[in-house]
Enzyme design. Structure first.
Site, PDB file in Angstrom:
ATOM      1  CB  VAL A   1      -0.922   0.011   1.237  1.00  0.00           C
ATOM      2  CG1 VAL A   1      -1.800   1.261   1.233  1.00  0.00           C
ATOM      3  CG2 VAL A   1      -1.787  -1.245   1.261  1.00  0.00           C
ATOM      4  CB  SER A   2       1.556   3.805  -2.559  1.00  0.00           C
ATOM      5  OG  SER A   2       1.709   2.880  -3.609  1.00  0.00           O
TER       6      SER A   2
END
Length: 429
Positions: free
Chosen positions: A89-90
């Protein structure tokens, strides 16, 4: 549009307090992102800010402490057998920047390539009830995880697909917007074909080890950039996979200092490793930068040089004085035969006070070290003189096979599906 689930009547005070904690952390996260945008001279779009304040990021990070879920950092969700990150998840600031680039409007049809769930939920907020979001990934485990988290957060209307992102999702096209959240070496034909003319895609495009998130607008048969941001992403898998080459230069395992180069770039690894053990030449450019001033476009100017590659170093090698790069994990470098030059750690223009502004310089090792250091420093001067205060760099993406006569002037980078032209003036037909 607020779609995630909230407390229902009858919850006790402790439960209510535990559900308020994520909201406070989320608010703090958004305020931090807005402050960083302001520091970079950008404004976060109101719709993006609203989406970030709405979507419960912790739901897409099961098993992660709440504080970590709302920290401005990426969350690794899967590694391969070698321990390499292959899904995450950035970081929220990167997500916000790319969503700003994408310019999603209510009612848009959006395709996301590379799925984690959280970004798809943000897209669902942006397109509203009249839009549609499709998120896809090649890894069934990643897709299942995204599906579970989306349902748990109340975004069951987001479509999830398990398929190779190289080929898009033709059955649900055309799209108004396409966003890739994995590092791409090229722009596949399907992405261009499945987006409407005038539509926009955002993709983290890697060239010679340097990655930028480019916002690309379709203009007939080609794409032209509208903005770019620094970023880093796990690489694509499947048909679009393209690995660069790590060239170790120093250390017991010769990995404390290394180069990242394209697969076809000629490198004499043994000669360069030998050069690193020798003396260091240095040249200072006379070009200075204030503390906190953004200068990443300099890297894009340097990437146009045929000798360009990227130097990486572990902190241990820096502490030992083996190298002193401007950035530890991605400093611009030039390689010529058995000589390597790289951008030095910036030094204070006033050595007596140790205060800024700070000067750019070049360090080099090898038989031609003074000459290559001078060449790198001169290119920094050219950037300062011709491009620093001028128009931003522009990326044009044409289909492979486009004749040279139909390309704009600039640095041409030939890839599998595309002829990419990096220039400092927009292409007009």
């Amino acid at each position: 549009m607020t779609t995630h689930r909230t407390n229902s009547p009858g919850f006790d005070d402790a439960t209510a307090e535990s559900n308020r904690a994520p909201e406070a952390l989320r608010s703090s996260m958004v305020e931090g992102i807005a402050a960083r945008h302001e520091q970079l001279g950008r404004a976060m779009p109101t719709a993006v800010e609203a989406a970030l304040r709405t979507v419960p990021r912790h739901v897409f990070a099961p098993g992660v402490e709440l504080e970590a879920a709302y920290a401005d950092d990426s969350l690794v969700t899967k590694k391969n057998e070698r321990g390499v990150n292959i899904s995450s998840v950035s970081a929220p600031t990167i997500i916000a920047g790319m969503l700003g680039q994408l310019d999603v409007q209510p009612g848009h049809r959006v395709l996301e390539i590379g799925s984690g769930g959280y970004n798809a939920a943000l897209l669902a907020e942006l397109v509203g009830p009249d839009g549609a979001v499709t998120t896809m990934d090649i890894d069934p485990e990643v897709v299942d995880r995204a599906r579970t988290c989306l349902d748990r957060a109340g975004y069951d209307h987001v479509r999830t697909l398990r398929a190779d992102g190289e080929f898009g999702a033709a059955e649900f096209s055309p799209f108004d917007r396409i966003i890739a959240t994995v590092g791409a070496w090229d722009i596949p034909p399907a992405w261009r074909e499945q987006i409407v003319d005038g539509g926009r895609m955002v993709a983290p495009l890697r060239t010679k080890g340097l990655t930028r998130s480019w916002a690309l607008q379709r203009c007939g048969d080609h794409l032209v950039s509208r903005s770019h941001l620094m970023c880093g992403f796990v690489p694509m898998q499947g048909a679009g996979e393209h690995r660069g080459r790590a060239v170790p230069l120093y250390g017991d395992d010769r990995e404390q200092v290394g180069l990242w180069v394209d697969e076809d770039q000629p490198i004499d690894a043994a000669a360069l490793a030998s050069a690193m053990a020798g003396p260091r030449a240095e040249t200072w450019s006379g070009v200075v930068v204030d503390k906190g001033e953004f200068f990443a476009d300099q890297d894009l100017w340097l990437v146009t040089l045929p000798e360009f590659c990227v130097l990486t170093a572990q902190q241990e090698a820096i502490d030992q004085g083996v190298v002193s790069p401007s950035w530890r994990l991605g400093t611009p470098a030039l390689v010529e035969g058995g000589t390597v030059a790289y951008r030095a750690r910036l030094r204070p223009a006033d050595p007596e006070t140790g205060q800024g502004p700070y000067e750019f310089g070049a360090y080099a090792h090898g038989p031609d070290a003074p000459e290559l250091a001078d060449r790198l420093a001169e290119q920094i001067r050219i950037w300062d003189r011709d491009h620093r205060a001028g128009p931003e760099p522009v990326l044009n993406v044409f289909p492979a096979g486009t004749p040279d006569a139909e390309l704009p002037q600039g640095c041409v980078l030939d890839k599998r599906h595309s002829r990419i032209v990096l220039s400092w003036s927009e292409y007009t037909e």
